[in-house]
Write a protein that holds these residues in place. Sequence first.
Motif, PDB file in Angstrom:
ATOM      1  N   ILE A  23       0.863  -1.181   0.000  1.00  0.00           N
ATOM      2  CA  ILE A  23       0.000   0.000   0.000  1.00  0.00           C
ATOM      3  C   ILE A  23       0.897   1.227   0.000  1.00  0.00           C
ATOM      4  CG2 ILE A  23      -1.905   1.181   1.123  1.00  0.00           C
ATOM      5  CD1 ILE A  23      -2.568  -1.670   0.328  1.00  0.00           C
ATOM      6  N   ASN A  24       0.774   2.093  -1.014  1.00  0.00           N
ATOM      7  CA  ASN A  24       1.619   3.287  -1.042  1.00  0.00           C
ATOM      8  C   ASN A  24       0.969   4.422  -0.253  1.00  0.00           C
ATOM      9  OD1 ASN A  24      -0.284   4.572  -2.684  1.00  0.00           O
ATOM     10  ND2 ASN A  24       0.865   4.240  -4.569  1.00  0.00           N
ATOM     11  N   LYS A  25       1.623   5.568  -0.207  1.00  0.00           N
ATOM     12  CA  LYS A  25       1.147   6.675   0.619  1.00  0.00           C
ATOM     13  C   LYS A  25      -0.189   7.239   0.141  1.00  0.00           C
ATOM     14  CE  LYS A  25       3.902  10.107  -1.915  1.00  0.00           C
ATOM     15  NZ  LYS A  25       4.953  11.156  -1.782  1.00  0.00           N
ATOM     16  N   ASP A  26      -0.536   6.983  -1.122  1.00  0.00           N
ATOM     17  CA  ASP A  26      -1.819   7.433  -1.658  1.00  0.00           C
ATOM     18  C   ASP A  26      -2.898   6.356  -1.539  1.00  0.00           C
ATOM     19  OD1 ASP A  26      -0.781   9.922  -2.480  1.00  0.00           O
ATOM     20  OD2 ASP A  26       0.079   8.973  -4.274  1.00  0.00           O
ATOM     21  N   LYS A  27      -2.612   5.326  -0.749  1.00  0.00           N
ATOM     22  CA  LYS A  27      -3.525   4.206  -0.527  1.00  0.00           C
ATOM     23  C   LYS A  27      -3.787   3.398  -1.794  1.00  0.00           C
ATOM     24  CE  LYS A  27      -5.938   6.081   3.497  1.00  0.00           C
ATOM     25  NZ  LYS A  27      -7.249   6.385   4.106  1.00  0.00           N
ATOM     26  N   LYS A  28      -2.852   3.430  -2.724  1.00  0.00           N
ATOM     27  CA  LYS A  28      -2.951   2.599  -3.918  1.00  0.00           C
ATOM     28  C   LYS A  28      -2.425   1.205  -3.601  1.00  0.00           C
ATOM     29  CE  LYS A  28      -4.446   5.932  -6.573  1.00  0.00           C
ATOM     30  NZ  LYS A  28      -5.828   5.919  -7.111  1.00  0.00           N
ATOM     31  N   ILE A  29      -3.125   0.212  -4.120  1.00  0.00           N
ATOM     32  CA  ILE A  29      -2.786  -1.179  -3.840  1.00  0.00           C
ATOM     33  C   ILE A  29      -2.014  -1.759  -5.014  1.00  0.00           C
ATOM     34  CG2 ILE A  29      -3.739  -3.478  -3.429  1.00  0.00           C
ATOM     35  CD1 ILE A  29      -6.183  -2.060  -2.188  1.00  0.00           C
ATOM     36  N   LYS A  30      -0.866  -2.344  -4.712  1.00  0.00           N
ATOM     37  CA  LYS A  30      -0.063  -3.015  -5.744  1.00  0.00           C
ATOM     38  C   LYS A  30       0.149  -4.458  -5.325  1.00  0.00           C
ATOM     39  CE  LYS A  30       4.215  -2.717  -8.441  1.00  0.00           C
ATOM     40  NZ  LYS A  30       3.464  -2.855  -9.707  1.00  0.00           N
ATOM     41  N   MET A  31      -0.303  -5.377  -6.165  1.00  0.00           N
ATOM     42  CA  MET A  31      -0.195  -6.794  -5.852  1.00  0.00           C
ATOM     43  C   MET A  31       1.262  -7.228  -5.722  1.00  0.00           C
ATOM     44  SD  MET A  31      -3.186  -8.064  -5.544  1.00  0.00           S
ATOM     45  CE  MET A  31      -4.181  -6.627  -5.198  1.00  0.00           C
ATOM     46  N   ALA A  32       1.538  -8.035  -4.705  1.00  0.00           N
ATOM     47  CA  ALA A  32       2.883  -8.578  -4.522  1.00  0.00           C
ATOM     48  C   ALA A  32       2.910 -10.076  -4.793  1.00  0.00           C
ATOM     49  CB  ALA A  32       3.386  -8.282  -3.106  1.00  0.00           C
ATOM     50  N   GLY A  33       1.883 -10.792  -4.349  1.00  0.00           N
ATOM     51  CA  GLY A  33       1.849 -12.225  -4.570  1.00  0.00           C
ATOM     52  C   GLY A  33       0.576 -12.838  -4.012  1.00  0.00           C
ATOM     53  N   TYR A  34       0.295 -14.047  -4.425  1.00  0.00           N
ATOM     54  CA  TYR A  34      -0.909 -14.720  -3.956  1.00  0.00           C
ATOM     55  C   TYR A  34      -0.710 -16.227  -3.977  1.00  0.00           C
ATOM     56  CZ  TYR A  34      -1.692 -15.300  -8.984  1.00  0.00           C
ATOM     57  OH  TYR A  34      -1.545 -15.611 -10.310  1.00  0.00           O
ATOM     58  N   GLY A  35      -1.542 -16.907  -3.219  1.00  0.00           N
ATOM     59  CA  GLY A  35      -1.535 -18.362  -3.204  1.00  0.00           C
ATOM     60  C   GLY A  35      -2.897 -18.860  -2.770  1.00  0.00           C
ATOM     61  N   TYR A  36      -3.303 -20.009  -3.301  1.00  0.00           N
ATOM     62  CA  TYR A  36      -4.593 -20.565  -2.908  1.00  0.00           C
ATOM     63  C   TYR A  36      -4.598 -22.065  -3.135  1.00  0.00           C
ATOM     64  CZ  TYR A  36      -5.538 -20.278  -7.944  1.00  0.00           C
ATOM     65  OH  TYR A  36      -5.462 -20.405  -9.305  1.00  0.00           O
ATOM     66  N   VAL A  61      -0.764 -19.626   2.543  1.00  0.00           N
ATOM     67  CA  VAL A  61       0.112 -18.539   2.987  1.00  0.00           C
ATOM     68  C   VAL A  61       1.535 -18.757   2.481  1.00  0.00           C
ATOM     69  CG1 VAL A  61       1.185 -17.476   5.023  1.00  0.00           C
ATOM     70  CG2 VAL A  61      -1.275 -17.940   4.995  1.00  0.00           C
ATOM     71  N   GLU A  62       2.011 -19.991   2.570  1.00  0.00           N
ATOM     72  CA  GLU A  62       3.371 -20.272   2.099  1.00  0.00           C
ATOM     73  C   GLU A  62       3.498 -19.987   0.599  1.00  0.00           C
ATOM     74  OE1 GLU A  62       6.628 -23.917   1.811  1.00  0.00           O
ATOM     75  OE2 GLU A  62       4.528 -24.330   2.277  1.00  0.00           O
ATOM     76  N   ALA A  63       2.477 -20.380  -0.175  1.00  0.00           N
ATOM     77  CA  ALA A  63       2.517 -20.123  -1.618  1.00  0.00           C
ATOM     78  C   ALA A  63       2.515 -18.623  -1.911  1.00  0.00           C
ATOM     79  CB  ALA A  63       1.323 -20.798  -2.296  1.00  0.00           C
ATOM     80  N   ALA A  64       1.710 -17.869  -1.161  1.00  0.00           N
ATOM     81  CA  ALA A  64       1.658 -16.422  -1.358  1.00  0.00           C
ATOM     82  C   ALA A  64       2.988 -15.770  -0.985  1.00  0.00           C
ATOM     83  CB  ALA A  64       0.527 -15.818  -0.533  1.00  0.00           C
ATOM     84  N   GLU A  65       3.600 -16.206   0.098  1.00  0.00           N
ATOM     85  CA  GLU A  65       4.881 -15.646   0.525  1.00  0.00           C
ATOM     86  C   GLU A  65       5.974 -15.916  -0.506  1.00  0.00           C
ATOM     87  OE1 GLU A  65       4.725 -15.648   5.396  1.00  0.00           O
ATOM     88  OE2 GLU A  65       5.294 -17.498   4.375  1.00  0.00           O
ATOM     89  N   GLN A  66       5.985 -17.119  -1.038  1.00  0.00           N
ATOM     90  CA  GLN A  66       6.991 -17.447  -2.044  1.00  0.00           C
ATOM     91  C   GLN A  66       6.756 -16.638  -3.320  1.00  0.00           C
ATOM     92  OE1 GLN A  66       6.871 -21.694  -2.516  1.00  0.00           O
ATOM     93  NE2 GLN A  66       8.005 -22.108  -0.630  1.00  0.00           N
ATOM     94  N   ASN A  67       5.499 -16.459  -3.689  1.00  0.00           N
ATOM     95  CA  ASN A  67       5.165 -15.694  -4.882  1.00  0.00           C
ATOM     96  C   ASN A  67       5.511 -14.213  -4.723  1.00  0.00           C
ATOM     97  OD1 ASN A  67       2.367 -14.454  -6.594  1.00  0.00           O
ATOM     98  ND2 ASN A  67       3.919 -15.676  -7.613  1.00  0.00           N
ATOM     99  N   ALA A  68       5.355 -13.701  -3.495  1.00  0.00           N
ATOM    100  CA  ALA A  68       5.594 -12.280  -3.234  1.00  0.00           C
ATOM    101  C   ALA A  68       7.023 -11.987  -2.798  1.00  0.00           C
ATOM    102  CB  ALA A  68       4.642 -11.792  -2.149  1.00  0.00           C
ATOM    103  N   HIS A  69       7.775 -13.051  -2.436  1.00  0.00           N
ATOM    104  CA  HIS A  69       9.116 -12.881  -1.861  1.00  0.00           C
ATOM    105  C   HIS A  69       9.046 -12.010  -0.603  1.00  0.00           C
ATOM    106  CE1 HIS A  69      10.705 -14.738  -5.481  1.00  0.00           C
ATOM    107  NE2 HIS A  69      10.078 -13.818  -6.207  1.00  0.00           N
ATOM    108  N   GLU A  70       8.024 -12.254   0.202  1.00  0.00           N
ATOM    109  CA  GLU A  70       7.797 -11.519   1.446  1.00  0.00           C
ATOM    110  C   GLU A  70       7.398 -12.500   2.534  1.00  0.00           C
ATOM    111  OE1 GLU A  70       8.311  -8.399   1.950  1.00  0.00           O
ATOM    112  OE2 GLU A  70       8.021  -7.289   0.071  1.00  0.00           O
ATOM    113  N   ARG A  71       7.646 -12.105   3.799  1.00  0.00           N
ATOM    114  CA  ARG A  71       7.129 -12.835   4.941  1.00  0.00           C
ATOM    115  C   ARG A  71       6.044 -11.996   5.596  1.00  0.00           C
ATOM    116  NH1 ARG A  71       8.457 -17.904   3.981  1.00  0.00           N
ATOM    117  NH2 ARG A  71      10.672 -18.372   4.159  1.00  0.00           N
TER     118      ARG A  71
END
Length: 412
Positions: A23-36, A61-71
């Motif tokens: 979420i940027n300072k203008d409240k814009k949403i940018k996708m990082a990753g997903y898993g299901y 959650v693990e799939a989304a984290e790997q896809n986003a390269h985030e924890r």
Amino acid sequence: MNHPIVAALDIGSSKVCCIIAHINKDKKIKMAGYGYNASKGIKNGVITDINNATLSVCSAVEAAEQNAHERINGVILNVSGEKTCASIYDASIALKRSRPIGEADINKLMEKGLAKIDVGKNELIHCLLTNYKVDDGENIKDPRNIYGDKLAVNILLGMYPNILYKNLSSVVEEARLNIDSKVLSAYASGLACLIEDEREYGATIIDIGGGTTSIATFKDGFPVAFSTLPVGGIHITKDITYGLTTSFEHAEDLKVREGYAFGIGNDERTNISVFPLGEEDDNSARILPRSELINIIVPRVEEMFEMIKCKLDDHGLHNAPNHRVVLTGGCSQLRGIRDVAKMILDKQVRLGNPRNIADLPDKLNNPVFSTALGMLLFATNNIERKPKKIVSNPIGEGSKIAKIFNWIRQNS
């Protein structure tokens, strides 16, 4: 990226989905990753097996984290199920004529309204201040700077039984995640699919999921009613399973490929191949007219919308033919379902894809993900004011499944 991270966790009867975004300072949403993945241990929106449900959450959650390269450490959690309920409280205060309404007046009104709220044996999910009125006049969104003698407001509560919420939160805690906030599924889907004018002038979002159908009515920009039914696409698939004596997986495939929510002219002349239960080779397939499949689907869909109609009547929409209805969720993709909805509900009906987040990946631009995407919008625009209370959710040692996935996440 240095922008804050938000994660939505949609725990449904047919799937568990996790979406991570910046979420940027203008409240814009940018996708990082997903898993299901397909959900287990969940029926009609209710947790029936803690370990299996935890396994489903950890995998997504693990799939989304790997896809986003985030924890991630915390999530926005959706709440659905037949037992969700709503209640409206009202409150009013006298005003001083010598000055216009200010923030102090709104806070005083809020404190007075929240002081008398009794949620009983329920977890408070939403507490929305809606429909301000000055001197019993028209509804207004923001009463600041207006003069008057009396200020009133309606307070919409969204609730869920404590015991069911405890099971849901236990699954999230077993997966070593914190619950940052929570949102009713239909509210989130409305934020994702309804355009601003629909929320303003009046519309109802109907999210037909796997095991439940979640409903939220919006007016003047706010939700004004919530409800949920214990029916969804899984029930149609089960009817096909029993009616054609085939596997659940094959029944689901038939529903998606050949299914219609109403009969069409060539159903008797069009044939389909049905694999008997336990037999999946072409030599064992039975050839049946598609009408046999349609005749199973149609009664269930009609029954579903008759139940939805009763809920809309409860929302006060019985004599509102111009009220707009938007269908979303996985089962909204069943061919012909919009026409059945228009006929039974006697309302304007359209199909709703998530449309209020820009630059969505093609995979997520699908009504199946309306709730999860709406949860991200909820996080960026949450204006709720809840009563102050202490909530204790101690984290225990966790299940073996959670420990295994926690180790994998930390060492992958």
